[in-house]
Design a protein around this motif. Structure first.
Motif, short mmCIF file in Angstrom:
data_model
loop_
_atom_site.label_atom_id
_atom_site.label_comp_id
_atom_site.label_asym_id
_atom_site.label_seq_id
_atom_site.Cartn_x
_atom_site.Cartn_y
_atom_site.Cartn_z
N LEU A 35 -39.27 -25.01 -49.66
CA LEU A 35 -39.48 -24.36 -50.95
C LEU A 35 -38.15 -23.93 -51.55
CD1 LEU A 35 -42.55 -22.01 -50.34
CD2 LEU A 35 -42.48 -24.17 -51.59
N PRO A 36 -38.01 -24.06 -52.87
CA PRO A 36 -36.79 -23.55 -53.50
C PRO A 36 -36.76 -22.03 -53.41
CG PRO A 36 -38.32 -24.42 -55.15
CD PRO A 36 -38.91 -24.71 -53.81
N ALA A 37 -35.58 -21.48 -53.43
CA ALA A 37 -35.41 -20.03 -53.35
C ALA A 37 -36.11 -19.37 -54.53
CB ALA A 37 -33.94 -19.67 -53.34
N ARG A 38 -36.75 -18.26 -54.27
CA ARG A 38 -37.48 -17.51 -55.31
C ARG A 38 -37.52 -16.06 -54.88
NH1 ARG A 38 -39.85 -15.89 -59.32
NH2 ARG A 38 -41.92 -16.40 -60.06
N ALA A 39 -37.27 -15.17 -55.81
CA ALA A 39 -37.28 -13.74 -55.49
C ALA A 39 -38.69 -13.30 -55.11
CB ALA A 39 -36.78 -12.93 -56.66
N ALA A 40 -38.81 -12.74 -53.93
CA ALA A 40 -40.07 -12.18 -53.44
C ALA A 40 -39.72 -10.96 -52.58
CB ALA A 40 -40.86 -13.21 -52.66
N PRO A 41 -39.31 -9.88 -53.23
CA PRO A 41 -38.81 -8.71 -52.48
C PRO A 41 -39.83 -8.03 -51.59
CG PRO A 41 -39.03 -8.20 -54.82
CD PRO A 41 -39.28 -9.66 -54.67
N GLN A 42 -41.13 -8.26 -51.82
CA GLN A 42 -42.15 -7.63 -50.99
C GLN A 42 -42.87 -8.64 -50.10
OE1 GLN A 42 -44.27 -5.59 -54.24
NE2 GLN A 42 -43.67 -3.68 -53.23
N ALA A 43 -42.28 -9.79 -49.85
CA ALA A 43 -42.94 -10.84 -49.07
C ALA A 43 -43.29 -10.40 -47.66
CB ALA A 43 -42.06 -12.09 -49.03
N ALA A 44 -42.54 -9.48 -47.09
CA ALA A 44 -42.81 -9.02 -45.73
C ALA A 44 -43.78 -7.84 -45.69
CB ALA A 44 -41.50 -8.64 -45.04
N ASP A 45 -44.31 -7.45 -46.83
CA ASP A 45 -45.25 -6.32 -46.92
C ASP A 45 -46.52 -6.66 -46.14
OD1 ASP A 45 -47.55 -4.79 -48.25
OD2 ASP A 45 -45.80 -3.88 -49.22
N PRO A 46 -47.11 -5.71 -45.44
CA PRO A 46 -48.37 -5.96 -44.71
C PRO A 46 -49.51 -6.46 -45.61
CG PRO A 46 -47.42 -3.87 -44.02
CD PRO A 46 -46.59 -4.35 -45.17
N ARG A 47 -49.48 -6.10 -46.90
CA ARG A 47 -50.51 -6.61 -47.81
C ARG A 47 -50.41 -8.12 -47.95
NH1 ARG A 47 -49.17 -2.55 -52.63
NH2 ARG A 47 -47.12 -3.09 -51.80
N CYS A 48 -49.21 -8.66 -47.92
CA CYS A 48 -49.04 -10.12 -47.97
C CYS A 48 -49.60 -10.75 -46.70
CB CYS A 48 -47.58 -10.51 -48.17
SG CYS A 48 -46.97 -10.21 -49.83
N ASP A 49 -49.31 -10.12 -45.56
CA ASP A 49 -49.85 -10.63 -44.30
C ASP A 49 -51.38 -10.68 -44.35
OD1 ASP A 49 -47.27 -10.81 -43.30
OD2 ASP A 49 -47.38 -8.87 -42.26
N ALA A 50 -52.00 -9.66 -44.94
CA ALA A 50 -53.46 -9.61 -45.03
C ALA A 50 -54.00 -10.74 -45.91
CB ALA A 50 -53.91 -8.26 -45.58
N VAL A 51 -53.35 -11.01 -47.03
CA VAL A 51 -53.78 -12.11 -47.90
C VAL A 51 -53.61 -13.45 -47.19
CG1 VAL A 51 -53.31 -13.37 -50.04
CG2 VAL A 51 -53.38 -10.87 -50.06
N LEU A 52 -52.45 -13.65 -46.59
CA LEU A 52 -52.19 -14.93 -45.93
C LEU A 52 -53.18 -15.17 -44.80
CD1 LEU A 52 -48.28 -14.99 -45.86
CD2 LEU A 52 -49.82 -16.00 -47.54
N ALA A 53 -53.56 -14.12 -44.09
CA ALA A 53 -54.54 -14.27 -43.00
C ALA A 53 -55.93 -14.61 -43.54
CB ALA A 53 -54.59 -12.98 -42.18
N ALA A 54 -56.23 -14.20 -44.77
CA ALA A 54 -57.55 -14.45 -45.35
C ALA A 54 -57.65 -15.83 -46.00
CB ALA A 54 -57.87 -13.37 -46.38
#
Length: 164
Positions: A35-54
């Motif tokens: 993937l090309p670089a893209r700003a995602a400052p909250q990518a490591a947030d637990p909320r992202c983990d929850a979405v990715l798991a779903a």
């Protein structure tokens, strides 16, 4: 002499034609995606983990299902699925879209509010930003896959995150 010149030229044309035919009939690229670089400052947030798991392993789209695609290197907060002409890509923890203003046109899909983002010139894919969950997510998909990816990702977001 003419045969000596014409034969290599003819051979080169045949080989080039086979290469074009192979690319045209090979189907979508299913190998690892960088993937090309893209700003995602909250990518490591637990909320992202929850979405990715779903998220489902496959998304509905086009004439069937779109299998997941490996990211290499791995990108925190991101997932991809095989599609043509470009993959479907979800990024979680992205920055607040500049287009999100009080007069922005929003759409609601399966309970999630999305902001359609303008596509750069010559880019056929559409990008939508989920704007109602306290963390921003962006989904980019080519038009040929239809609404299936947006609906399936909306379901995963609704399941994993409360509306904010």
């Amino acid at each position: 002499m003419a045969v000596a010149i014409a034969l290599p030229v003819l051979l080169a044309l045949v080989v080039a034609g086979l290469g074009v035919y192979g690319r045209a009939t090979a189907g979508p690229d299913t190998g690892p995606l960088a993937l090309p670089a893209r700003a995602a400052p909250q990518a490591a947030d637990p909320r992202c983990d929850a979405v990715l798991a779903a998220l489902p392993a496959e998304l509905p789209g086009g004439a069937g299902s779109l299998p997941s695609r490996e990211l290499d290197p791995a990108v925190p907060g991101a997932r991809a699925w095989v599609a043509e002409p470009e993959p479907v890509v979800l990024r979680c923890g992205t920055e607040r879209p500049a287009e999100l203003v009080p007069t922005a046109s929003l759409i609601v899909v399966n309970g999630v509010t999305w902001l359609p983002l303008p596509a750069p010139e010559g880019v056929p894919s559409r990008t939508y930003s989920a704007v109602d969950r306290g963390i921003f997510l962006e989904l980019t998909a080519p038009p040929g896959v239809g609404p299936g990816p947006l609906q399936a990702v909306s379901d995963a977001i609704s399941q994993a995150l409360a509306r904010s």
